[in-house]
Design a protein around this motif. Structure first.
Motif, mmCIF file in Angstrom:
data_model
loop_
_atom_site.group_PDB
_atom_site.id
_atom_site.type_symbol
_atom_site.label_atom_id
_atom_site.label_comp_id
_atom_site.label_asym_id
_atom_site.label_seq_id
_atom_site.Cartn_x
_atom_site.Cartn_y
_atom_site.Cartn_z
ATOM 1 N N GLN A 1 44.762 33.935 31.989
ATOM 2 C CA GLN A 1 44.421 32.602 32.490
ATOM 3 C C GLN A 1 42.935 32.314 32.314
ATOM 4 O OE1 GLN A 1 46.458 30.158 33.331
ATOM 5 N NE2 GLN A 1 44.658 28.842 33.578
ATOM 6 N N ARG A 2 42.093 33.310 32.568
ATOM 7 C CA ARG A 2 40.649 33.124 32.371
ATOM 8 C C ARG A 2 40.341 32.825 30.904
ATOM 9 N NH1 ARG A 2 36.900 37.784 34.115
ATOM 10 N NH2 ARG A 2 35.464 36.419 32.955
ATOM 11 N N GLU B 1 41.259 29.261 29.979
ATOM 12 C CA GLU B 1 40.307 28.273 30.497
ATOM 13 C C GLU B 1 39.053 28.175 29.635
ATOM 14 O OE1 GLU B 1 39.656 29.679 34.423
ATOM 15 O OE2 GLU B 1 41.564 28.918 35.218
ATOM 16 N N ARG C 1 44.566 17.282 31.728
ATOM 17 C CA ARG C 1 43.647 18.319 32.212
ATOM 18 C C ARG C 1 43.037 17.943 33.563
ATOM 19 N NH1 ARG C 1 41.953 22.361 28.731
ATOM 20 N NH2 ARG C 1 42.707 22.223 26.598
#
Length: 262
Positions: free
Chosen positions: A80-81, A84, A112
């Protein structure tokens, strides 16, 4: 792994099951690093494993072995990091032809959950020289305009790393030059770009560093000048002829021709 690298890859391996359940290795221990704010070209023929590497780095595919960090985050353990921090643009522009260019941008900004999606869209239209075309349906755009819009859409949310997987496939020479200009401008503003390509001239024109992927491994990695130094010195007759990237590629891969385009 270097603390200054935006992307660090060590010992990356990936195999796929064949028709008889046998494992067919695509990546056989790939190592490379990409410095922040640079353009890194992953160069290879059809089937070399370029897209597989990008799919792993963008968390769409899990490696069989090895480690890969994007902005210090593991693509497996901290997916997930990584998501992003990145954006991915594939070989074909992912734009909605029914919508206008501006509507495409506004839609992505809303998805978003960003404030002022209209302002974001207007800023990107100006940045990518699409202001006059912003109110037209994308179905009327040229190939180069679609690709510029696609890259603009991928920048919504300000990713620090962008993966461009063969971004100029199918484009005519003029449209290709348009995309090259956009890619150069991205790094001028601090974005890190990992570019996969089979076009030797594209890597030669754009990349700060070039890695040649062949047979599932990186067989050469360096600046254009460093790769040229791998071949014998230029012959001096009336003029000095430096080896082209094509000559370097064919010499290192042992090919007599470049191979399939994909």
């Amino acid at each position: 792994m270097s603390a200054t690298a935006a992307i660090s890859v060590r010992g990356l391996e990936k195999s796929y099951k064949g028709s008889r359940q046998a494992r067919s290795p695509v990546l056989k221990g790939v190592d490379f690093e990409v410095a922040r704010g640079s353009i890194f070209a992953l160069l290879g023929s059809n089937g070399a494993g370029k897209t597989t590497a990008v799919r792993i780095l963008s968390t769409l595919l899990k490696p069989d072995a090895g480690t890969a960090l994007v902005e210090g985050a593991s693509v497996v353990e901290e997916a997930q990091r990584v998501r992003e921090a990145i954006s991915l643009t594939g070989q074909f522009a992912a734009v909605d032809e029914i919508l206008t260019g501006r509507e495409n941008l506004v839609l992505v900004a809303k998805l978003r959950h960003l404030p002022s999606p209209g302002d974001i869209a207007d800023g990107l239209l100006e940045r990518f020289d699409l202001v006059e075309a912003g109110g037209r349906k994308v179905a009327t755009y040229s190939g180069g305009m679609r690709r510029r819009l696609d890259i603009a859409m991928s920048l919504i949310g300000s990713p620090s790393v962008i993966f461009l997987d063969e971004p100029t496939t199918g484009l005519d020479p003029e449209a290709r030059l348009e995309v090259w200009k956009v890619v150069k401008e991205l790094t001028e503003q601090g974005t890190t770009v990992l570019l996969t390509t089979q076009y030797l001239e594209e890597a030669e024109q754009l990349a700060d560093r070039i890695a040649i992927l062949h047979g599932g491994t990186i067989i050469a990695n360096g600046t254009l000048a460093e790769l040229k130094a791998l071949l014998p010195p230029a012959k001096v007759e009336y003029v000095e002829k430096q080896p082209s990237l094509e000559e370097i590629f064919l010499s290192l891969t042992g090919s007599t021709k470049q191979g399939d385009h994909s």
